[in-house]
Design an enzyme around this catalytic site. Structure first.
Site, PDB file in Angstrom:
ATOM      1  N   TRP A 359       7.420  -1.875  12.972  1.00 26.75           N
ATOM      2  CA  TRP A 359       5.975  -2.000  12.698  1.00 26.75           C
ATOM      3  C   TRP A 359       5.456  -0.722  12.036  1.00 26.75           C
ATOM      4  CZ3 TRP A 359       1.687   0.823  14.169  1.00 26.75           C
ATOM      5  CH2 TRP A 359       0.444   0.230  13.908  1.00 26.75           C
ATOM      6  N   HIS A 360       5.992   0.414  12.468  1.00 26.64           N
ATOM      7  CA  HIS A 360       5.513   1.667  11.903  1.00 26.64           C
ATOM      8  C   HIS A 360       5.937   1.849  10.452  1.00 26.64           C
ATOM      9  CE1 HIS A 360       4.417   2.820  15.979  1.00 26.64           C
ATOM     10  NE2 HIS A 360       3.701   3.789  15.436  1.00 26.64           N
ATOM     11  N   GLY A 361       7.029   1.246  10.063  1.00 23.32           N
ATOM     12  CA  GLY A 361       7.427   1.397   8.669  1.00 23.32           C
ATOM     13  C   GLY A 361       8.751   0.737   8.382  1.00 23.32           C
ATOM     14  N   PHE A 525       0.732   2.917   8.005  1.00 27.19           N
ATOM     15  CA  PHE A 525       1.519   1.993   8.822  1.00 27.19           C
ATOM     16  C   PHE A 525       0.937   0.595   8.740  1.00 27.19           C
ATOM     17  CE2 PHE A 525       2.341   5.976  11.535  1.00 27.19           C
ATOM     18  CZ  PHE A 525       3.379   6.347  10.704  1.00 27.19           C
TER      19      PHE A 525
END
Lengths: 525, 359
Positions: A359-361, A525
């Site tokens: 999800w963050h990247g 993000f």
């Protein structure tokens, strides 16, 4: 429109004025209009993606809601004519249909997110494995898409679960998704919580307004004075790993921890403060995470709404899913009770942290970051009996000094894991951390080398003073909200402090030519 | 909330806003550069408003005008009243808007524009924009000047509130920031910046051939605008290239200006070919930085020659003998020689000049 801009301040001033001037029943419409206007600055294409999420989630929610209503009234109509089994069978039939609607909605939205965010990552994996040369698509990530899609998916899952009835008014639902303060970096709100205050009506409440304004000012201070000042050093240190080894890696861990904290919590302070000025209560996203004694606690206090989202919508459903129950049964039989009962929990934990990283990247560094967090949590869990025995045996483990040591340990542990985010290269990060033990350059701390990182001693003094201010406020928060105590002071003191704070931000803020104050780290993000 | 309390809250908030505005004004004044012991040329544009009015000739351009022409000498020899509006690396659009701004205060009979800035078709640097624009008084002209000049990284708001640009000077504050908080020092003599020291020309770098010698469209547009504005106000526009050796002035550039002047019936004089033979410039004695700018001796030689040129090519009156002007200019002349003496004394004492004021 970036938060740290005069355009945003003018936008806020116009909104506040109109919001409290229009009849109260129109307040939420005003908010919707301003939210759309705010989002328009991100470009029309971004608006299209948001419109897809609003439309699909609203209609999916409406259909699921109608099906649930029809089911309930049918059962009620049938009354005694329907026995328990028939009711159960009918409910299962309806649930299957609502599940289909839910699945379609999730596929469309998460699919959209996946295509935009992860296609190039997928291509890079394929190219790496099969030695192909497929070109990258380089989609531009629409502003806040990860946040509003997760928020909307939380809503539709809750509606499916029957936690609350779907929102009937399309425009009101559109406001829930597009509410501008939380578009840039969250928090990821829940409909049942946010809707309680989002739609008003709100009278002008001086206390609330002033408290909100104070929080906005505090957010600006953290972001502009502390976080943005450290950016230069973080970029220099991470940009030339061959030059900056050993003690510089330790410095990078420290600087990035402070920068990210000030940047993210500063942004959230602005979000919550703006909402409070409008009379709206937005969920808290932080609870002084650097005071955490261990990693599990840290994750309960850092990016709270993301953590609870993953827990409620991935971890729990996964843990009780039929497949996981099967695995649980199998592992208990094959591995014994003690180990067997842990398998499904840890498996779910690994999946959640993998998803959190993703999800963050769309990059390996984020996935490894997620899995390292998971590893630390699982190891801590496994070692907890040992810790308990240690704490029982040694009295000092309950002292304040030991607590400070635990905080220190958690801070640095999280810092070293987090540094993956700045190097963006997994083997490179491990190599760099390794240089702490192989490069003897601690003397550079005292020979002026640190003044060649793009920050002068005056900049370091400002950062130090800013950190001291953050620490003081955090400690004072032990006794309740600092703003409450501030509001109890005479107006002269309050205003003098506010004026001083604004002047400090204006003078010591790292903005203007050479700085990019508009960008928040979590916006990407 | 009762009415009395609401009024009290509003009154307190208004007072706080007032105090905040005052505090920000104080900070802005404190942090804005004073241009006293560094980048002194930052004072030039603002100083114009002290001597605006009654000038028959206006020089506009970059350092090639403010270092090379002496209005005092033009007055002394020809009774010509003149002023210079120049700043470092002043671009043609800066010059155009300065002309427009000047017309708000006075209408000179002749405008002399130095053409070196035709070589720059794009904004060059934020620092030079600041030196050219910060000193200009606020008006719609300044607004247009700022918009035309800004580089990509600049914002209009930072010109309105210079604190937004200069806030980071807190770490560079010096005693001069307090000393000159309310007042400043006068640097120029009707726009002329004096230097009496000498650094002879000992080397002229070879001029590299250019791929394209044509001036940018923007420059031509602004030159046209300047010509039209002068025509509209009955002003004679004179184009000039000052006799400084660096940066190099290419023949191909000169040909374009010659053609433009001829097509539009303007006077144009390139002083480079006649600098030594006719004007009498001695590049071993009349420049303070090896040929980039003239010193006082060079500026006076050039002004003497140019005064004659103006007399021959324009209809400028001789104001000598007019009592009020004599009085006004005698004060300027006194200051002019005082500064020259102070610089000479410092030169003798220290062997070099540390600033324009000679102290």
């Amino acid at each position: 429109m970036p938060f740290v801009s005069f355009g945003f301040i003018a936008f806020l001033a116009a909104l506040m004025l109109l919001y409290y001037l229009v009849p109260k029943r129109f307040q939420w419409m005003m908010l919707l209009a301003f939210s759309i206007f705010f989002y328009c600055f991100a470009g029309w294409t971004s608006l299209i993606f948001m419109a897809v999420t609003i439309l699909t989630t609203y209609f999916a929610g409406a259909v699921i809601g109608r099906m649930a209503e029809a089911r309930d009234s049918y059962i009620k109509e049938q009354g005694a004519a329907m026995d328990r089994d028939a009711k159960k069978a009918y409910k299962a039939k309806v649930k299957k249909r609502t599940y289909l609607i839910l699945s379609l909605c999730l596929i469309v939205n998460l699919g959209m997110l996946a295509v935009i965010k992860y296609t190039d990552f997928g291509i890079s994996i394929v190219n790496g494995i099969f030695r192909t040369n497929i070109g990258y698509l380089r989609f531009i990530l629409p502003l806040g898409i990860s946040f509003y899609i997760f928020q909307s998916m939380g809503y539709i899952i809750d509606v499916y679960r029957g936690k609350y009835a779907p929102e009937k008014n399309f425009a009101r639902f559109a406001l829930f998704v597009s509410f501008f303060p939380q578009l840039l970096q969250g928090p990821i709100s829940r409909f049942d919580e946010l809707s309680q205050t989002l739609y008003g009506p709100h009278d002008f409440d001086y206390q609330n307004f002033a408290k909100g304004a104070w929080r906005v000012v505090w957010g600006f201070f953290k972001k502009v004075v502390i976080a943005d000042r450290l950016v230069t050093a973080v970029i220099t240190l991470s940009g030339e790993p061959d030059v900056y080894k050993g003690v510089y890696v330790v410095a990078l861990v420290l600087f990035y921890a402070i920068q990210l904290y000030a940047d993210f919590t500063g942004g959230i302070d602005i979000t919550i403060g703006v909402a409070q000025m409008l009379g709206i209560k937005v969920a808290e996203n932080f609870d002084r995470p650097f005071f955490s004694l261990n990693v599990t606690e840290y994750w309960r206090r850092w990016h709270i709404t993301m953590g609870t989202w993953f827990k409620d919508y991935i971890f729990y459903p996964l843990s009780v899913s039929p497949k996981m129950l099967k695995i649980s049964k199998w592992s208990r039989e094959k591995l014994g009770q003690a180990i067997g009962k842990r398998v499904p929990v840890y498996l779910s934990t690994i999946i959640v942290w993998f998803a959190t990283g993703l999800w963050h990247g769309a990059a390996w560094n984020f996935i490894v970051w997620g899995l390292l967090n998971c590893l630390v949590i699982i190891v801590s869990q496994e070692l907890s009996p040992l810790y308990q025995r240690f704490h029982k045996k040694f009295r000092f483990s309950n002292t304040k000094g030991y607590n400070v040591f635990q905080m220190f340990r958690t801070f640095w542990l999280m810092g070293f894991i987090r540094v993956l985010d700045v190097y963006r290269d997994v083997p490179g990060t491990f190599r760099q951390v390794g240089t702490i033990f192989t490069t003897a350059n601690w003397g550079d701390l005292f020979n002026g080398s640190f003044l060649e990182l793009g920050l002068g001693w005056q900049d370091f003094a400002v950062v130090l003073a800013g950190c001291a201010a953050m620490l003081t406020v955090s400690i004072l928060q032990n006794k309740g909200q600092v703003r409450d105590r501030l509001m109890a002071r005479p107006p002269v003191v309050r205003y003098a402090l506010l004026i001083a704070a604004v002047c400090l931000i204006m003078v010591f803020g790292a903005y203007g030519i050479g700085y990019d104050s508009g960008a928040f780290i979590y916006t990407r993000f | 909330m009762n009415k009395k309390k609401v009024v009290k809250i509003i009154a307190a908030a208004l007072c706080a806003v007032l105090v905040l505005v005052l505090a920000l004004w104080f900070l802005q004044r404190l942090l804005t550069p004073k241009y006293i012991d560094k980048n002194e040329e930052g004072l030039l544009v603002k100083e114009y408003y002290d001597y605006a009015g009654g000038n028959d000739v206006l020089f506009i351009g970059d350092c090639e005008v403010y270092s090379n022409f002496s209005p005092v000498r033009l007055w002394q020899e020809y009774g010509i009243t003149s002023a210079i509006r120049g700043s470092p690396q002043q671009l043609i659009w800066h010059s155009y808007y300065m002309l427009e701004d000047t017309l708000r205060y006075e209408t000179p009979k002749v405008v002399v524009f130095n053409v070196l800035s035709m070589k720059y078709g794009e904004p060059q640097s934020e620092a030079y924009n600041r030196l050219a624009l910060d000193g200009m008084k606020w008006s719609s002209v300044k607004l247009r000047a700022v918009k035309a000049s800004m580089t990509e990284e600049e914002s209009l708001l930072s010109y309105v509130f210079p604190l937004l640009r200069f806030h980071s000077r807190w770490s560079d504050l010096r005693s001069e920031d307090l000393k000159y908080f309310f007042n400043t020092r006068q640097l120029s003599h009707n726009g002329y910046v004096m230097r009496i020291d000498v650094q002879p020309v000992d080397y002229i770098p070879r001029a590299e051939p250019l791929a394209d010698y044509s001036f940018a469209d923007t420059c031509w547009e602004y030159l046209d605008k300047m010509k039209d504005l002068c025509e509209k106000n009955g002003i004679q526009l004179v184009l000039i290239k000052a006799p400084t050796l660096m940066p190099h002035w290419y023949d191909e550039w000169d040909e374009q200006i010659v053609k433009y002047a001829s097509d539009n019936g303007l006077c144009y004089v390139n002083t480079l070919p006649i600098a030594e033979s006719e004007i009498g410039i001695d590049y071993t004695a009349d420049t303070f930085d090896a040929g980039q700018h003239l010193n006082l001796s060079g500026a006076e030689k050039l002004s003497s020659w140019f005064g004659a040129y103006l007399k021959a090519n324009t209809a400028l009156p001789n104001h000598r003998g007019e009592a009020d002007l004599e009085l006004k200019w005698s004060e300027k002349i006194d200051r002019y020689y005082e500064m020259a003496d102070a610089q000479a004394a410092q030169l003798e004492r220290d062997g070099k000049l540390s600033g324009y004021w000679g102290d």
